[in-house]
Design a protein around this motif. Sequence first.
Motif, mmCIF file in Angstrom:
data_model
loop_
_atom_site.group_PDB
_atom_site.id
_atom_site.type_symbol
_atom_site.label_atom_id
_atom_site.label_comp_id
_atom_site.label_asym_id
_atom_site.label_seq_id
_atom_site.Cartn_x
_atom_site.Cartn_y
_atom_site.Cartn_z
ATOM 1 N N GLU A 143 -7.147 8.769 7.332
ATOM 2 C CA GLU A 143 -7.592 9.844 8.025
ATOM 3 C C GLU A 143 -6.394 10.173 9.132
ATOM 4 O O GLU A 143 -6.085 11.304 9.213
ATOM 5 N N ASP A 144 -5.693 9.157 9.609
ATOM 6 C CA ASP A 144 -4.675 9.452 10.374
ATOM 7 C C ASP A 144 -3.638 8.545 10.226
ATOM 8 O O ASP A 144 -3.811 7.529 9.466
ATOM 9 N N SER A 145 -2.273 8.779 10.519
ATOM 10 C CA SER A 145 -1.178 7.970 10.457
ATOM 11 C C SER A 145 -1.196 6.988 11.301
ATOM 12 O O SER A 145 -2.087 6.708 12.242
ATOM 13 N N GLY A 146 -0.768 5.600 10.863
ATOM 14 C CA GLY A 146 -1.070 4.542 11.758
ATOM 15 C C GLY A 146 -0.555 3.221 11.160
ATOM 16 O O GLY A 146 -0.037 3.211 9.924
ATOM 17 N N ILE A 147 -0.993 1.933 11.913
ATOM 18 C CA ILE A 147 -0.311 0.661 11.103
ATOM 19 C C ILE A 147 -1.566 -0.019 10.702
ATOM 20 O O ILE A 147 -2.513 -0.128 11.531
ATOM 21 N N LEU A 148 -1.471 -0.466 9.515
ATOM 22 C CA LEU A 148 -2.702 -1.368 9.097
ATOM 23 C C LEU A 148 -1.903 -2.806 9.529
ATOM 24 O O LEU A 148 -1.045 -2.978 9.017
ATOM 25 N N LYS A 186 -4.701 13.563 3.812
ATOM 26 C CA LYS A 186 -5.850 13.330 4.758
ATOM 27 C C LYS A 186 -7.187 13.442 3.972
ATOM 28 O O LYS A 186 -7.344 14.130 2.970
ATOM 29 N N GLY A 187 -8.006 12.182 3.928
ATOM 30 C CA GLY A 187 -9.312 11.838 3.456
ATOM 31 C C GLY A 187 -8.976 11.260 2.078
ATOM 32 O O GLY A 187 -10.185 10.782 1.504
ATOM 33 N N GLU A 188 -7.861 11.019 1.557
ATOM 34 C CA GLU A 188 -7.602 10.188 0.390
ATOM 35 C C GLU A 188 -7.809 8.755 0.596
ATOM 36 O O GLU A 188 -7.735 8.271 1.511
ATOM 37 N N ILE A 189 -8.449 8.386 -0.706
ATOM 38 C CA ILE A 189 -8.813 6.715 -0.607
ATOM 39 C C ILE A 189 -7.715 5.874 -1.033
ATOM 40 O O ILE A 189 -7.350 6.343 -2.408
ATOM 41 N N VAL A 190 -6.924 5.219 -0.208
ATOM 42 C CA VAL A 190 -5.815 4.366 -0.815
ATOM 43 C C VAL A 190 -6.354 3.115 -0.985
ATOM 44 O O VAL A 190 -7.414 2.446 -0.654
ATOM 45 N N GLU A 191 -5.481 2.557 -1.821
ATOM 46 C CA GLU A 191 -5.686 0.868 -2.335
ATOM 47 C C GLU A 191 -4.762 -0.041 -1.528
ATOM 48 O O GLU A 191 -3.580 0.393 -1.227
ATOM 49 N N VAL A 192 -5.182 -1.107 -1.022
ATOM 50 C CA VAL A 192 -4.383 -1.910 -0.163
ATOM 51 C C VAL A 192 -4.373 -3.184 -0.919
ATOM 52 O O VAL A 192 -5.434 -3.577 -1.202
ATOM 53 N N ARG A 193 -3.357 -3.817 -1.258
ATOM 54 C CA ARG A 193 -3.221 -5.197 -1.981
ATOM 55 C C ARG A 193 -2.629 -6.237 -1.078
ATOM 56 O O ARG A 193 -1.514 -5.966 -0.367
ATOM 57 N N SER A 194 -2.846 -7.308 -1.077
ATOM 58 C CA SER A 194 -2.183 -8.437 -0.466
ATOM 59 C C SER A 194 -2.228 -9.791 -1.024
ATOM 60 O O SER A 194 -3.086 -9.949 -1.811
ATOM 61 N N LEU A 195 -1.377 -10.527 -0.477
ATOM 62 C CA LEU A 195 -1.140 -11.933 -1.012
ATOM 63 C C LEU A 195 -0.742 -12.865 0.145
ATOM 64 O O LEU A 195 0.222 -12.505 0.946
ATOM 65 N N ILE A 196 -1.255 -14.255 0.096
ATOM 66 C CA ILE A 196 -0.599 -14.960 1.156
ATOM 67 C C ILE A 196 -0.624 -16.341 0.056
ATOM 68 O O ILE A 196 -1.411 -16.593 -0.612
ATOM 69 N N LEU A 229 1.226 3.754 7.426
ATOM 70 C CA LEU A 229 0.747 4.831 6.560
ATOM 71 C C LEU A 229 0.901 6.203 7.208
ATOM 72 O O LEU A 229 0.521 6.204 8.434
ATOM 73 N N LYS A 230 1.572 7.005 6.369
ATOM 74 C CA LYS A 230 1.708 8.306 7.064
ATOM 75 C C LYS A 230 0.797 9.398 6.311
ATOM 76 O O LYS A 230 0.536 9.278 5.065
ATOM 77 N N VAL A 231 0.016 9.960 7.142
ATOM 78 C CA VAL A 231 -1.068 11.030 6.552
ATOM 79 C C VAL A 231 -0.449 12.357 6.884
ATOM 80 O O VAL A 231 -0.244 12.474 7.958
ATOM 81 N N MET A 278 0.795 -1.095 0.115
ATOM 82 C CA MET A 278 -0.101 0.061 0.160
ATOM 83 C C MET A 278 0.797 1.192 0.003
ATOM 84 O O MET A 278 1.981 1.226 0.457
ATOM 85 N N PRO A 279 0.213 2.480 -0.499
ATOM 86 C CA PRO A 279 1.138 3.510 -0.396
ATOM 87 C C PRO A 279 1.717 3.800 0.845
ATOM 88 O O PRO A 279 0.985 3.543 2.165
ATOM 89 N N SER A 280 2.755 4.148 1.135
ATOM 90 C CA SER A 280 3.426 4.487 2.586
ATOM 91 C C SER A 280 2.974 5.946 2.990
ATOM 92 O O SER A 280 3.067 6.215 4.235
ATOM 93 N N SER A 281 2.485 6.861 2.345
ATOM 94 C CA SER A 281 1.790 7.897 2.644
ATOM 95 C C SER A 281 0.569 8.421 1.661
ATOM 96 O O SER A 281 0.544 7.947 0.567
ATOM 97 N N ALA A 282 -0.245 9.184 2.481
ATOM 98 C CA ALA A 282 -1.331 9.557 1.504
ATOM 99 C C ALA A 282 -1.965 11.116 2.143
ATOM 100 O O ALA A 282 -1.384 11.593 3.382
#
Lengths: 109, 168
Positions: A83-88, A17-27, A106-108, A11-15
């Motif tokens: 909305e806020d910086s944090g860990i997904l 505020k209010g932006e919609i980001v896409e998260v992609r994952s694989l396992i 993610l850094k907002v 996912m993007p490391s920064s965005a």
Amino acid sequence: MSAIGNPMIRMPSSAKKGEIVEVRSLIMNPMTTGLQKNKAGKIIPAHFIQTVEVTFGAKPLSHLDWSTAVSANPYLAFKMRAEDSGILEMTWKDNQGGVWSAKASLKVA
Amino acid sequence: MSNMMKRREFINKSALGMVVVAGSSYLIPGIANAANVPGWPAAPFDAKVLDKAMEASIKTTSVTTSPKVHLTAPTIAENGAAVPVTVDVDYPMDPDDYIDTIYLYIDHNPTPLASEFHFTPANGRAYFQERVKMAKTDHMRVVAKTNKGVLMASAPREVKVTIGGCGG
């Protein structure tokens, strides 16, 4: 087929505020149905991821329930509002007791 | 007064205890394997036909289609073992009005309910992408449910499968 686990999140490391980001994952997971037989004619037991939990900043964001219809080595993409910086954090659990987690920050601005 | 409060608390707590016990017994399915992840809804996932799977997951078999619910998949899938699916719903994700769950069904798979995606307003958009198995040429469809229980379906989408996704 032998590899299992190894979860990844992109996912993007920064965005903004209010932006919609896409998260992609694989396992890696065989996601076997329990309906197929191996070459010796024996049923291959069902082995598949049943739940995926997603939190952001330790708060629940989404969760999924999966069946054996989800393809082997499941790919999943979804969106979240920054909305806020944090860990997904994502946690995958399979029907044979397997549990895997991965994190992305993610850094907002 | 404080005794009353304690009694009330006790009643509340024991009532809660009952709920937990009832809930956990439901989660141990006699039919499937006993190692199901707690909370995984076995009943709709074990249903063998579309109507039963819809009944068990959304309590109805007829849902009005809405142009807001977009289901994208290839017209022809070379490999039924991994058919890419994109779902996107044009709907606000406000704290009091949002898409709560999206159910994905593949009409004639051995168990038609493929996945449930549960959202929160923090998702910002009811969207996801995943890959699914299809046993043969078939229709897939999604149903979106709002937090108020309103249901809306995508148009069924046909995917022609040249090599089935379930062995063979």
